[in-house]
Motif scaffolding. Structure first.
Motif, mmCIF file in Angstrom:
data_model
loop_
_atom_site.group_PDB
_atom_site.id
_atom_site.type_symbol
_atom_site.label_atom_id
_atom_site.label_comp_id
_atom_site.label_asym_id
_atom_site.label_seq_id
_atom_site.Cartn_x
_atom_site.Cartn_y
_atom_site.Cartn_z
ATOM 1 N N TRP A 1 1.111 -0.716 0.160
ATOM 2 C CA TRP A 1 0.121 -0.054 0.319
ATOM 3 C C TRP A 1 0.599 1.146 0.100
ATOM 4 O O TRP A 1 1.814 0.904 0.793
ATOM 5 N N TYR B 1 -3.115 9.964 3.602
ATOM 6 C CA TYR B 1 -4.664 10.775 3.943
ATOM 7 C C TYR B 1 -4.296 12.453 4.082
ATOM 8 O O TYR B 1 -3.452 11.974 4.513
ATOM 9 N N ALA C 1 -8.784 0.957 1.525
ATOM 10 C CA ALA C 1 -8.312 1.298 3.159
ATOM 11 C C ALA C 1 -9.970 1.840 3.370
ATOM 12 O O ALA C 1 -10.425 2.307 2.771
ATOM 13 N N CYS C 2 -9.432 1.984 4.465
ATOM 14 C CA CYS C 2 -10.433 2.770 5.450
ATOM 15 C C CYS C 2 -10.475 4.149 5.297
ATOM 16 O O CYS C 2 -8.955 4.791 5.111
ATOM 17 N N ILE D 1 -9.471 7.923 9.611
ATOM 18 C CA ILE D 1 -8.954 8.145 10.617
ATOM 19 C C ILE D 1 -8.562 9.289 12.286
ATOM 20 O O ILE D 1 -8.365 10.160 11.203
ATOM 21 N N ARG E 1 -5.069 8.285 16.433
ATOM 22 C CA ARG E 1 -5.822 6.922 16.249
ATOM 23 C C ARG E 1 -4.363 6.894 15.519
ATOM 24 O O ARG E 1 -4.316 6.831 14.510
ATOM 25 N N GLY E 2 -4.225 4.674 15.384
ATOM 26 C CA GLY E 2 -3.148 4.134 14.888
ATOM 27 C C GLY E 2 -2.098 4.999 14.075
ATOM 28 O O GLY E 2 -1.192 5.798 14.626
ATOM 29 N N VAL E 3 -1.372 3.806 13.493
ATOM 30 C CA VAL E 3 -0.281 4.979 12.539
ATOM 31 C C VAL E 3 -0.330 6.274 12.543
ATOM 32 O O VAL E 3 0.944 7.043 12.520
ATOM 33 N N CYS E 4 -1.144 6.103 11.428
ATOM 34 C CA CYS E 4 -1.081 7.397 10.744
ATOM 35 C C CYS E 4 -1.737 8.602 11.986
ATOM 36 O O CYS E 4 -0.825 10.063 11.256
ATOM 37 N N GLY E 5 -2.493 8.534 12.619
ATOM 38 C CA GLY E 5 -3.284 9.609 13.066
ATOM 39 C C GLY E 5 -2.459 9.260 14.445
ATOM 40 O O GLY E 5 -2.135 11.194 14.767
ATOM 41 N N HIS F 1 -3.085 0.010 16.454
ATOM 42 C CA HIS F 1 -2.515 0.007 14.689
ATOM 43 C C HIS F 1 -4.269 -0.270 14.015
ATOM 44 O O HIS F 1 -4.667 -1.336 14.083
ATOM 45 N N ILE F 2 -4.309 0.357 12.927
ATOM 46 C CA ILE F 2 -5.400 -0.212 12.238
ATOM 47 C C ILE F 2 -5.155 -0.981 10.799
ATOM 48 O O ILE F 2 -3.859 -0.319 10.258
ATOM 49 N N CYS G 1 -5.951 -2.078 7.660
ATOM 50 C CA CYS G 1 -6.912 -2.225 7.037
ATOM 51 C C CYS G 1 -6.308 -3.304 5.764
ATOM 52 O O CYS G 1 -7.122 -3.717 4.728
ATOM 53 N N GLU H 1 5.198 -0.571 8.391
ATOM 54 C CA GLU H 1 4.613 0.498 7.729
ATOM 55 C C GLU H 1 5.374 2.114 8.169
ATOM 56 O O GLU H 1 6.395 1.891 9.342
ATOM 57 N N ASP I 1 1.675 7.801 3.290
ATOM 58 C CA ASP I 1 1.149 6.393 4.000
ATOM 59 C C ASP I 1 2.026 5.295 3.101
ATOM 60 O O ASP I 1 2.008 4.351 2.341
ATOM 61 N N ASP J 1 3.180 0.978 3.188
ATOM 62 C CA ASP J 1 2.380 -0.155 4.354
ATOM 63 C C ASP J 1 3.470 -1.420 2.936
ATOM 64 O O ASP J 1 3.931 -1.044 1.929
HETATM 65 N N1 SME Z 1 -2.709 0.778 8.431
HETATM 66 C C1 SME Z 1 -2.926 2.830 9.402
HETATM 67 C C2 SME Z 1 -4.311 2.678 8.552
HETATM 68 C C3 SME Z 1 -4.105 3.457 7.147
HETATM 69 S S1 SME Z 1 -4.142 1.443 6.334
HETATM 70 O O1 SME Z 1 -2.332 1.202 6.680
HETATM 71 C C4 SME Z 1 -4.324 2.010 4.664
HETATM 72 C C5 SME Z 1 -2.786 3.127 10.436
HETATM 73 O O2 SME Z 1 -2.393 1.912 11.441
HETATM 74 O O3 SME Z 1 -2.649 4.505 11.012
#
Ligand code: SME
Length: 160
Positions: free
Chosen positions: A53, A57, A74-75, A78, A82-86, A106-107, A109, A116, A132, A134
């Motif tokens: 990926w 975002y 993908a989601c 976000i 939250r998660g790696v991106c957030g 971690h989200i 997707c 990541e 982002d 992956d």
């Molecule tokens: N894994 C990410 C979410 C986005 S997807 O990888 C495309 C996260 O935890 O922020």
């Protein structure tokens, strides 16, 4: 169609210099941010090995909203933090995660993702988006990858 090439077998700093030049050429003179993000995602997808990926975002209000990307759907939204991106968007700091399963919140997707790299894109001192990446390979990203994508993020801040 554009045909950029960069040999992933060469030393990473050189590879990233070429990627940056290609990204620069691809986005120069184009004012449309969505078009530029779409082409940048495609460029990274084409040239950077071992990704499942790659994309953007965008930070809109208090949440990240999916932007142009390559990979599985993908989601879409976000929340900040939250998660790696957030986390990258909230702190303004790159998140390089060797094992996503060990990252709290971690989200997932795509279940294939094992590591990541998320790099904030900053314009005028404010986070406007994140890049982002992956990988299905654990510990895929090293400090050269991080430096390369941080340089890319710095270059495109005014173009997306
Ligand atoms: N894994 C990410 C979410 C986005 S997807 O990888 C495309 C996260 O935890 O922020």
């Amino acid at each position: 169609m554009y045909d950029f090439a960069a040999d992933p077998a060469q030393p990473k700093p050189e590879f990233y210099r070429e990627l940056l030049d290609a990204a620069d050429a691809l986005t120069a003179g184009e004012p449309d941010g969505v078009a530029n993000m779409a082409n940048l995602a495609a460029l990274v997808w084409q040239l950077v090995p071992d990704l499942n990926w790659a994309g953007f975002y965008r930070l809109i209000g208090e949440e990240l909203v999916l932007g142009p990307f390559c990979g599985k759907p993908a989601c879409i939204r976000i929340p900040l933090g939250r998660g790696v991106c957030g986390t990258a968007a909230q702190t303004g700091e790159t998140q390089r995660v060797a094992d996503v399963r060990a990252f709290p919140g971690h989200i997932a997707c795509d279940a294939a993702s094992r590591s990541e790299l998320v790099v904030p894109v900053i314009r005028d001192g404010t986070v406007i988006a994140v890049i982002d990446l992956d990988s299905p390979r654990p510990d895929r990203f090293d400090e050269d990858d991080q430096a390369g994508f941080e340089a890319l993020a710095a270059r495109i801040g005014m173009r997306i």
